[in-house]
Enzyme design. Structure first.
Site, PDB file in Angstrom:
ATOM      1  N   ARG A  73      19.413 -11.224   1.423  1.00 48.40           N
ATOM      2  CA  ARG A  73      18.543 -10.722   0.353  1.00 48.40           C
ATOM      3  C   ARG A  73      18.586 -11.632  -0.856  1.00 48.40           C
ATOM      4  O   ARG A  73      19.607 -12.224  -1.185  1.00 48.40           O
ATOM      5  CB  ARG A  73      18.979  -9.319  -0.051  1.00 48.40           C
ATOM      6  CG  ARG A  73      18.747  -8.323   1.078  1.00 48.40           C
ATOM      7  CD  ARG A  73      18.905  -6.900   0.676  1.00 48.40           C
ATOM      8  NE  ARG A  73      19.763  -6.762  -0.467  1.00 48.40           N
ATOM      9  CZ  ARG A  73      19.477  -6.001  -1.511  1.00 48.40           C
ATOM     10  NH1 ARG A  73      18.380  -5.318  -1.553  1.00 48.40           N
ATOM     11  NH2 ARG A  73      20.330  -5.921  -2.500  1.00 48.40           N
ATOM     12  N   SER A 137      29.796 -12.208   1.746  1.00 44.73           N
ATOM     13  CA  SER A 137      30.742 -11.129   2.077  1.00 44.73           C
ATOM     14  C   SER A 137      31.607 -11.407   3.296  1.00 44.73           C
ATOM     15  O   SER A 137      31.470 -10.764   4.343  1.00 44.73           O
ATOM     16  CB  SER A 137      29.963  -9.837   2.262  1.00 44.73           C
ATOM     17  OG  SER A 137      29.138  -9.674   1.150  1.00 44.73           O
ATOM     18  N   ASP A 191      31.058  -8.824  -1.570  1.00 43.70           N
ATOM     19  CA  ASP A 191      30.206  -7.644  -1.845  1.00 43.70           C
ATOM     20  C   ASP A 191      30.950  -6.496  -2.522  1.00 43.70           C
ATOM     21  O   ASP A 191      30.388  -5.778  -3.351  1.00 43.70           O
ATOM     22  CB  ASP A 191      29.469  -7.161  -0.585  1.00 43.70           C
ATOM     23  CG  ASP A 191      30.378  -6.942   0.621  1.00 43.70           C
ATOM     24  OD1 ASP A 191      31.590  -7.232   0.535  1.00 43.70           O
ATOM     25  OD2 ASP A 191      29.865  -6.492   1.667  1.00 43.70           O
TER      26      ASP A 191
HETATM   27  C1  GLC Z   1      34.075  -7.847   6.205  1.00 39.82           C
HETATM   28  C2  GLC Z   1      34.296  -9.062   5.324  1.00 39.82           C
HETATM   29  C3  GLC Z   1      34.515  -8.670   3.874  1.00 39.82           C
HETATM   30  C4  GLC Z   1      33.388  -7.769   3.412  1.00 39.82           C
HETATM   31  C5  GLC Z   1      33.250  -6.565   4.351  1.00 39.82           C
HETATM   32  C6  GLC Z   1      32.098  -5.649   3.957  1.00 39.82           C
HETATM   33  O1  GLC Z   1      35.245  -7.113   6.248  1.00 39.82           O
HETATM   34  O2  GLC Z   1      35.393  -9.810   5.802  1.00 39.82           O
HETATM   35  O3  GLC Z   1      34.604  -9.800   3.051  1.00 39.82           O
HETATM   36  O4  GLC Z   1      33.643  -7.329   2.113  1.00 39.82           O
HETATM   37  O5  GLC Z   1      33.037  -7.031   5.666  1.00 39.82           O
HETATM   38  O6  GLC Z   1      30.864  -6.285   4.028  1.00 39.82           O
END
Ligand code: GLC
Length: 436
Positions: A73, A137, A191
């Site tokens: 996004r 993320s 995130d």
């Molecule tokens: C996975 C990633 C992490 C992220 C989570 C939620 O665990 O390793 O960095 O925050 O997914 O998206």
């Protein structure tokens, strides 16, 4: 052969998570958090993020990129100060398999091309300097607010040549390739960190950020700095044979153990493995020939669990419809009830593990819950599943009794993107102040 009732009871028992089990998780979580902070052996990475909760007075126009699931996004938004967000434009781009599992360059080139499309659609100039907050993320070891290298992929990503690299550099190189030089990454965020910052922008009591979506993770404030826990990798959990099987057949065997028991990417598959076992042992769908589709991995999506678990029609007709889609042409009402029960068992355990993780994080900061804590939480599973959030709340009540009202769980939609812009704004402000 074991009677079907006995077998079910045994499965049910193995998925139950008592108050004592949750207390044990909290205790182990604390120990792992401590070890992680000390850089000793731990399943929790506890990554410093170089950011604190925003002040709420950040202002300006920013772009935020949100990369970490099946969609990518781009947001353009204006921060008005006083915790308010003004004009916001967002666009979604779907990532293909070739971006997720191909060459890393494909992924970043695609992102840069999307940015170009976005700039054109939004009639943005190539001259105006515009800072970007980049939400990425995955577990990233940050070396500063706008730099960090990928430790490993999670959530089914495996793009080659990215692990160990600075992802900001990779993005900037791709932007260069597209001739875009006016936008510069000024913050790289997870995130969870985006989510805590988005809520924190309007309320400074926010000190925990949580995502329960495709993956799961949490962050919190420790000594004025937000720490990305990467809790999806927590591994001190009692597992069933189905969890082991899922892990064994996964592409990241041995890691993300908590994530594999909690998040949207995996819950459907756990349910499917149980059902498959019951079919194999001739306890379920005896009238329907064992379906090929049911044997297909990941065919039972976690979204289907949400539909099944909210099906309150007398004949469980929506469940029937979904089962048909999965190739089970004939099922009795009893069987459909059983499917619903199994989905409920799997999602309930996930919500209770999540509650224990949240409880551990809050009590790490404030062991007796002396003050109020706002937990900013986002993610498709948390938002869309019919019982997940309720189940977390009731588990927290079991753990804390009346003190639970000191924990305020606040759904923070699109937090990861908005928060990245807020963090980009903090950095921009620091740079401006330094230049003055
Ligand atoms: C996975 C990633 C992490 C992220 C989570 C939620 O665990 O390793 O960095 O925050 O997914 O998206």
């Amino acid at each position: 052969m074991m009677g079907s009732d006995k077998m079910l009871q045994r499965i049910e028992k193995s998925f139950a998570l008592s108050l004592n089990d949750m207390r044990k998780i909290i205790k182990d979580f604390h120990a792992e958090m401590r070890n992680g902070l000390l850089r000793q052996k731990s399943s929790l990475k506890m990554i410093p993020t170089y950011v604190n909760i925003p002040a709420g007075n950040e202002k300006g126009r920013f772009i935020a990129l949100d990369l970490g699931g099946t969609n990518f996004r781009i947001l353009k938004l204006e921060l008005m100060g006083k915790g308010k967000i003004g004009d916001l434009k967002a666009r979604k781009f779907v990532l293909d398999k070739k971006h997720i599992t191909g060459k890393g360059k494909n992924l970043f080139d695609f992102v840069a091309r999307c940015i170009k499309v976005f700039m054109k659609k939004e009639k943005m100039s190539y001259d105006e300097k515009m800072p970007i907050g980049f939400t990425f993320s995955f577990p990233v070891e940050q070396t500063g607010i706008a730099s960090g290298h990928l430790l490993r992929w999670t959530k089914g990503f495996s793009a080659r040549g990215v692990i160990g690299m600075d992802v900001v550099k990779l993005l900037e190189k791709a932007l260069d390739g597209e001739g875009i030089s006016n936008i510069k990454v000024s913050a790289l965020v997870n995130d969870t960190v985006g989510t805590i910052a988005a809520r924190g922008y309007e309320n400074r009591n926010c000190d925990v950020g949580v995502i329960i979506g495709t993956g799961t993770n949490g962050c919190y404030v420790e000594n004025q700095m937000i720490i990305n826990i990467e809790w999806g990798n927590f591994n001190k959990l009692k597992r069933t044979s189905y969890d082991m099987q899922l892990d064994k057949e996964s592409d990241n065997r041995g890691s993300q153990i908590l994530e594999k028991m909690v998040s949207g990417m995996y819950l459907g598959e756990i349910s499917r493995l149980i059902l498959e076992d019951l079919v194999r042992k001739k306890t379920l769908f005896r009238k329907s020939p064992p379906s090929i589709i049911f044997a297909k991995k990941y065919s039972l999506k976690t979204e289907y669990m949400s539909i099944i678990e909210s099906d309150s029609s007398p004949n469980l007709s929506r469940t029937n419809m979904l089962l048909r889609r999965l190739g089970i042409s004939k099922s009795s009402l009893e069987e459909r009830k059983l499917v619903k029960k199994i989905c409920g068992m799997v999602s309930r355990r996930a919500s209770r593990i999540s509650a224990a993780a949240i409880a551990a994080v809050v009590t790490k900061m404030d062991s007796n819950l002396y003050r109020k804590h706002i937990v900013a939480i986002d993610g498709s599973l948390y938002e869309k599943h019919p019982h997940f959030s309720k189940n977390i709340k009731s588990a927290l009540r079991e753990i804390f009794g009346r003190k639970t009202n000191r924990i305020d769980m606040m759904l923070t939609k699109d937090g990861s993107g908005k928060g990245a812009a807020v963090i980009a704004a903090i950095t921009a402000k620091v740079e401006e102040d330094a230049a003055e």
